[in-house]
Each structure stands twice: as C-alpha cells, then as structure tokens.
Design an enzyme around this catalytic site. Sequence first.
Site, short mmCIF file in Angstrom:
data_model
loop_
_atom_site.label_atom_id
_atom_site.label_comp_id
_atom_site.label_asym_id
_atom_site.label_seq_id
_atom_site.Cartn_x
_atom_site.Cartn_y
_atom_site.Cartn_z
N GLU A 29 38.70 55.54 6.57
CA GLU A 29 37.34 55.98 6.99
C GLU A 29 37.28 56.22 8.49
O GLU A 29 36.27 55.93 9.13
CB GLU A 29 36.27 54.94 6.59
CG GLU A 29 36.20 54.63 5.12
CD GLU A 29 36.09 55.85 4.24
OE1 GLU A 29 35.60 56.88 4.71
OE2 GLU A 29 36.53 55.78 3.08
N GLY A 30 38.32 56.82 9.03
CA GLY A 30 38.37 57.09 10.47
C GLY A 30 39.08 55.96 11.16
O GLY A 30 38.52 54.87 11.32
#
Lengths: 593, 593
Positions: B435-436
């Site tokens: 997620e990043g």
Amino acid sequence: MPVYSAPTKDMSFILHDVLNVNNEDIAGYSDLEPDFVSAILNESAKIAENVLAPLNAVGDKEGCRLENGVVRTPTGFKNAFEQMKEGGWTGLDCDPDYGGQGMPFILANAVTEMFSSANMAFSMYQGLTHGAYSAIHAHGSAAQKAQYLPKMVSCEWTGTMNLTEPHCGTDLGLMRTKAIPQEGGSYKITGQKIFISAGEHDLAENIIHLVLAKIEGAPAGIKGVSLFIVPKFMVNDDGSLGQRNSLSVGKIEEKMGIHGNSTCVMNYDEATGFLVGDEHKGMRAMFTMMNEARLGVGVQGYAQAEVAYQNALDYAKDRLQGRDITGTKNPDGPADPLIVHPDVRRNLLDQKSFVEGARAFSLWGAYLIDRAHRNKDKDADGLVSLLTPVIKGFLTDKGFDLCIQAQQIYGGHGYIEEWGMSQFARDARIAMIYEGANGVQALDLVGRKLAQDGGKYVLAFFGLVKSFVSETKGQNEAFDRGFLDPLKKASKDLQGAATYFMQNGMKNPNHALAGSYDFMHLFGHVCLGLVWSKMAKAAHDALENGTDDAAFYETKLETGRYYMARHLPATGMHLARIETGADPVMTLKAANF
Amino acid sequence: MPVYSAPTKDMSFILHDVLNVNNEDIAGYSDLEPDFVSAILNESAKIAENVLAPLNAVGDKEGCRLENGVVRTPTGFKNAFEQMKEGGWTGLDCDPDYGGQGMPFILANAVTEMFSSANMAFSMYQGLTHGAYSAIHAHGSAAQKAQYLPKMVSCEWTGTMNLTEPHCGTDLGLMRTKAIPQEGGSYKITGQKIFISAGEHDLAENIIHLVLAKIEGAPAGIKGVSLFIVPKFMVNDDGSLGQRNSLSVGKIEEKMGIHGNSTCVMNYDEATGFLVGDEHKGMRAMFTMMNEARLGVGVQGYAQAEVAYQNALDYAKDRLQGRDITGTKNPDGPADPLIVHPDVRRNLLDQKSFVEGARAFSLWGAYLIDRAHRNKDKDADGLVSLLTPVIKGFLTDKGFDLCIQAQQIYGGHGYIEEWGMSQFARDARIAMIYEGANGVQALDLVGRKLAQDGGKYVLAFFGLVKSFVSETKGQNEAFDRGFLDPLKKASKDLQGAATYFMQNGMKNPNHALAGSYDFMHLFGHVCLGLVWSKMAKAAHDALENGTDDAAFYETKLETGRYYMARHLPATGMHLARIETGADPVMTLKAANF
C-alpha cells in the site's frame, strides 16, 4: 539471483591508507605489504564470489535435514567445504605448529567478512571450528593440542561450542549437565545442550564438541563449571578414529534464517569427555572462545549489510520508476532509475556509510587484538576488551537494520524470497542474539568493561579521539567542519553519558544499567565517527598528494560526510535517554505491565 | 504456542475516557455508549482469541498451495471464515443498504486491530474485500452496487486490488494492462498483475477483482488509467454465478511472511471487465481504496507489535535468568525473572508505550475519518489526509522494530520458529512495504500533504497541540514536566523542520525530499506525544476524581511518562538530520556509489 562482489579495494584502503599495517611494530605485520595482502584478498574473493555465494540461496531453501541421526547439509556444501580446506582458508591465522599459516588476525578478519557476506550459514561451520581451536589452543594440554588441533586447523574435523541448555542461556550458572570422573582421567558427560551450531553434519569425519558441564560436587553456580572435549568419534593414540561416543542429535531447529547451518539439540548420555584446563575454570576457557566469537559475529552483522547493500544498489540503478523532480535523468527511458530519488539515496547512503565505517572499526579491533596477542600489549588488550561488546552489539543491530533498509529499496520484490533480500535480513537477525544477546553486550559494556582498571580504557579511548582532533584540526576548514566538529560533539555526548553513570550509578546501579543499551549505541556511533574521520583524513591526504584514483577518495570523503551529518546526530538522542536515568524504566511494578 | 488477549480495556479507555466518543456530534456516535461498545469489543475479542489466533501459526507453517489452478488456504481457514461471516464481522461499518451494520469506522478500526493481532494473514481476506467494497460503493453505478456489494459485505464474495505489474509498482503510469471496449459496454482486459493479495483462494464462491488498466487510446501515463470490475465468475442478472472469466493464477509467491494469505500473480487474458466510474479516472477511484487501506496497514503495524509484546511480557515474567542487581526478587527460585533487569524493562516499555500510543493515534485518525465522512467535515478530511502517511509509515516502521525488540527478549528461542516470535516480525515486515512503501508515504507527506491548501492542515495540527498545552498547563507541576514540556519541545522540532522545508524547499525541492523520511518519523513522534499527553490527562483526571481502578490509570501515567522521556528525544535527532539538507544525500554521483 543476488550478486556479491568482495570489497577488496575498500579493505586495502583501510589496511594500508588508514591503518598503515606493514609499518606497524606488531610481530608479523611487516609481511603485510600491499601486494601480498592483495593476493590473499583476491584469492579469498574468488572463493567467496564463485564458490560460496552461489550456494547461499540453496542453503536457505534446502536447509539441513536430520535423517536417522545423520544430518545432511544442502546440495553443494560438501564440495565447497573441500575447496575451502584445499585452499588453506580454514587455518589462515592458526598456529603453524599445528598446520596453520600463522597470519595476523586482521587478515583473517577481512577474509571472514567476505565468507560471511557470501554465505553466512556455510561459513559458520569453519567459524565454530576456529572458536573451538582457540579454546583448546589457549587452555588445552600439550597432548590435547597435538591430538586435536592439526585436524581442526585443516577442518578435517570441525568444532562446536556447547553452552546453552533449555532452561539457561545467559545465566550459565544454572547449568545441569553433569561430568562424572572416571578411572584414567576421563569423565562421563550427561545432559542436553541446545542451539548448537554445526552440531552435526556431513562435512567432516569427526566433530570435536566443547561442552560446559559441572563436575560432581562442584561449587554452585558459574564457579563450578568446567570445559570438556567430547569428540563425536573417539580418537585413538595413532590419530585414527575409534568408536562412536554416546552423544546424539535430538533434533534440528527450524529457524528464521541461517538454514544452511544445522542448529542442533545435542544429547550427551554418559559421553566420554576430557577436561580442558583446570576443574571449575571452564568459564575462563569459554571466554577465550566467546570474545573471538563476538568479534566474528560483529563482522557477520555488517557483512550481511554489505551484500544487501550491493544488491539494493544494483536494483536502485536498474529499476525505472518515477522521474527526478529536478529534471528527467533518463529521457530515453519510460522513467528514471530509483537512484535519482532523494529518499532512495538517503536509504542507500545510510547503508554505504555504515558498512564502510563498520569495516574500518572491525579491522581496527582486529589490529588491537593482534597488538594485544602478538606484542603482549596490555593496553591494547584492555581497549579491545572494552570495544568488543560495542563491535558485537552495535554492528549487529545496525547491520540488521540496514539489511531491512536494503530490502525496502526493492519494494514488494524485497518481500519475495526468490529475490534474496529477505534471506539477508533473516540471516542477519541471529547475529543480534547469539554469542550473548545484545542486551547482554550492553550489560557487559556498562556493568564490567567501562569501569575496568579504574576506567583506564575508556579514558584511553577519549584520549585517542582528542589526540586525533588536535593533530588534524586547523589544516582544512571543510574537514574540520565536516568531520572534527561532529566528532567532538559526539565524543562529548559519550563523555556526558559516562559522567552521568559515574555520578549516579554509585548510589543506584540501575541508573547506569537502564541506559546501557543507549550507551552501547552511543559508543558505536562515536567509534564510527572516529574511524570515518581517520578514513577521511587518509582520503584527503591522498587527494592532496595526487592520485590516479581521485573518484575513489572523493567518494570516501562524501560517504564519510554523510555518516557525520546523518548518523552521528543519534548521539544526542542516546544521551538524552540515558540522562532520564532509572526512574522511567524501574518505577512500573512488574504486575502492572 | 503464542498467546493473545485482546486489549479491550485499553480500547475502551481511549474511546471513552480520552475521545469521549458518545458525546461527540458525529452521526452515529451517540450509539457508542460504553456498554454497547464493550459488547461489540468483547464479542470480536472472542473470535480473535479463540478462532483466529489458534490458526496463526498453522497459516504460517502450511501456507497456501496452488494445485491445478486452485488455491488451497491453510487448514481451518475456511471454517474460521464462515464464523467471521456468520458473526456479521465482515460488514460492521458497511452501508446498511447493502446488508452492512452501518457502525462508525472507529469501531471497525478497533476490531481490525484485534483480527490483525490474532491472525494478520487471515484477516487480509476480509480486509481486501472491504477495500474493494469501498471503491465500488464510492464510484460504482447503482446497478454495480446492487449487483456486487451485498455479497461482498457478507464476504460470500471476496475482493482484490490489482495495481502492480512486474515493471511498475509505485509508478503506475507505466502500466501496460489493456482494456478494449466491447459491444454492450464491457471491456476485454489483458495483462499481468503481481502481488495480488487474496488473488485466488477457496474461502468464497466468487472473487471480485478490481483491476487498473488502460483503455485503448487513453492518454499516456497515470492520467490514462481506468478501474474495472473483473469477476472470477460472471454474475447473471438474477445474481447467480455464470461462466468462468478468462483470468488465472500464474503462481503464488513465496514470501517472507503472511504465508496464510495467497499472494498471486494474476493473468488476465481477454477477461471481461466493467468500467467503474469514468474512463481514465481510475486512480481517483483507487485512491478511495488506498487511503482506507493505508490506515488499515498502519493498524497492522502496531497490531503485530501488540501481540509480540504480550508474548515477550509473558516470557519476561516466566523465564528465570540472573539476579536483580539491587537485591534478589525470587529467593526461592534458582534465578529472578527476566523482568527484574533494567534493560529488559527498557525493551518492554519501548514496546508497551509505543503500542498504546499508536492505538490512540490510530483511533483518533478513525475518529477524524468518521467526522469527515459522516459530517462532511472538510477540515477533518484535510487533517486525516495529512496524518494518513504518518499513520501508515511511522506505525509500521516502529511496529516492525518493536516486533524485533520483542523477539529479542526471547534470546535464542526468539529465532526458533516454533516460539512464534519470528512470525510476528516476518508478518509485520510487509506492512512497511505494501500500500505504498514507506518512502512513498514520506514523499506523499512532504511533497503533497504538507503544503495542501496552503499548509492549512499542518497549521491546524500545531493549533491542536498549542490549545491542548494552554488548556492543561499550570494545573499540576509533575504533569507539566512529564508531558507538556517534552510535547512542546517535540512540537517545536517539528515546526523547525517544516520551517526548514519552507525556506529551502522552494529553491530546491530536494532540500525537503532528502528529509522526508525523518520528517515522517518526527511527525509520528509528535502525534504520539500529543495522544499520550491526552491519555495522561484523562488518567490524571480519573485518579483525581476517584476510581476503583487506580492501578490501571497509574500504569497509564507511568507508561506515558516513559514514552515522553525515552521515545520523544528522537525528534531532535530527526530535526538535526533534516537540517543538513540535500547536499549529503544528493552530491555523490550515482556512478560512484
């Protein structure tokens, strides 16, 4: 497939440009001419790169298997071990009287780094043997040395260290393994030992276990522990192997990493053992092994960070993702390489500046050991004794952290086993634990070493910093600002912490012990600040004097500046934590946690 | 076997004593009376402790297996998933129009923590479904919502997020997956996606893949990306399942952790997909999922640290090793428990004070989300948007670090898989990446969020600190000294960093970006300093007003004091690093690394 290229050039820089080894008045150091050292380093690099590194992932994936009491090492390990033996790499710094090559420890230290980076699990089979060799060499009888050492130097037989039991790790006084004297001078050893690295395997024809046990009627606690040689196969007087001793592998542990090394539960069931040194003096003998092992474990810490860095750097140069915010760097490609991004560079420089500093610190430690052993220099012995827990604790903590940072460069691929970054991190993790967990290193540092001989050695350390600063300051403004100013600031923080311990530890030792871990890290940073300043000075001088390799020395200066600017500010934080004393740590009742 | 006991009491303390939720003017919050909240938390605790936690090690050991295109989840997962569904836990905060229970997000956040602590890999099957639900709920057509959401709320069908491709992770503009319009309005989707969590499994009868792809002729880069629903089985108008869509699993990745979750390579081969929202607006839709997912990942970070702490604490109380230096605490035993030793306490309090602070920070973030969504409060939306990368980046970095510290308490046993501490660390590791990756969170924070709306939200944050300090100072000297003084100091460091960015980032953005990672950590510490000060105030008030549970509140105060004394000094270090600017990071040429 991960890459590995041995950093021989950087090692030569430290040995010659910084430590100037062949001009040091240490027995054997005059042989360490650049050409000779290069030849050794290049040969060991070949083994590391071509033989050991390709087996690293194999060892992780296959692990060791216990089948009918026999442990099988991973595919290729046996052949690689033969090559290590044939090349004479197992006895590099061992006593020539027993077949060793008698080279200084500092050279063995450099080779150890390469082998650890290339294949940490594999290199432990030899590493443990070397530890056992050292204990027998220092404390064994002449007959024991003659009987065991030649085969251990050549690694025809390997060695182990048996300390831990299920209920006792750090607190070896709780030990239950028993030794019962037999007629003829031997002992029957009975007990269970756990976490025995290289405890059983198929790489050698015999395994010489060094086992701590308590002789019947011994004093309670740590003062009743003795050290024994317990061979897997008994050794006949002519050196041939006799009958199997009554010891066996209980199981192989499934571990987070170093799968290629067999970590065994060892059961001794009236196994025949032979006392090493005096009764009840086993801890002293064991410490000979442990101090050497602790330095070796410190090397493992940055050795994993080194190989992880090399791979992260490759990835950061190859992987195209995003654009440089200040202007496209790769206009013909779909994106710029990762290395254009400031935070990727921050991460890579954290790694690079730590690893190169750690290498210099470790080689300096090895130099002090050579000076202590070869010249019987008590001051060097005291100083390296002080630095040993810092080398072990700080270098393995930071080494692991930086493996994690290297893994992070890969994004999602870093989490996938086939890319290899996970293995570097998982393998590096053990170095923070074994040979004395890092909290125990901090305790050793603050509780024992700091005040040793009236604090003589820590004062000597401060003296080294001070004299380096006074010798070099005022020659170059940029050097003073980039190196000496931060070094002085960091050293002052360390002195502040030591002063705090002195002033408060007397009335309550917990004021010191509650800050021991921070002190270990603070000390580590100052050590790296000192060696970085020395490296920078050497690089600076080389550039001033003219060199064909300006890029190398300029890079060294830049990397050093990064360490001083970006790592060293941690010292202020550690001091602030230390100065909060025991209260934040000790007030909460155990029941209320 | 590791233990887990859901921290319901601490959650209730934060929700009621600190955030005072049922008196907040947020739609639905008036229902959050202590008794009601307790009932929910206690029921979810039962599932977490009794159903999910016992399967955590099973999932790690067995992993997911791909056999003839079918993925088998570990033993027990299917049954546990049924129990999750039957209990209504999959739709706790979902829209009642589609079968959800419509509860505030803050309550779902607390439940997410428990499920993540108990079994992170398992809870992801539902977590990903919730993310996909949110994207369709926000951007899908009425018909799409009616068709897909009820089954996703109940988890009869699960969901996935398909962003990454082999050559593009963070830089989604490089995406190659194509969408070709068909008659009737659907698209044919072709391409390969990697790292697809819960991409294929045997827990649900259908899987609704949300896939980013580029429609033929779309603008180049990120502005040409669209979002599609690509169901594993086509859904007939009557809701029954139709034919198999042409998508398949290429392989399951072998990962460092979360083995119980199937991370798939997904191949789309002219698979039928349906556009969600507008053409080329896929990133906007995906961000709806990603922001929610980022908060959820932040929760995973401290959830792993929580369960690791619980086990480390148990071990520290049980394991007898060494003696308290100030006097024996367990005279009848062979040694004292580990928890008597200052450095063990230092380690445990690092963990405890972080986890409790992180929980309060995360629940405060969830509160802001409820305020933003339920009350359409743009200021709350702006503030939580600013804090999201801090919650994700800081809480997962520290969460992992503290899993490592918890593992360290176990000594050698921490490295052995059967004790479970390795799994907590290995599982927690992914939260820093997906997620990043956290470097991207830092970039989002400093490059986008900080200056958003003229820096309005960071000023609002400083305003919150300032008003808390001015409201509470001068009432109690110990509180001021233990909490407000360090909070003010830390907040000043954060302001100093923001000022540095403003003054230097204009002329060269790298002056800001080179400090982005330190800024994210600095900000995280100030956030935890703020929520700890608020918790301490609440505990202080409870003790002043009289309470039956003085030990709980006193422990809260002690733990908070520890955070302020021992964690917060990191802010000065981060500021010092930031203020060295771009030069140490950017000067070295890429070729010279």
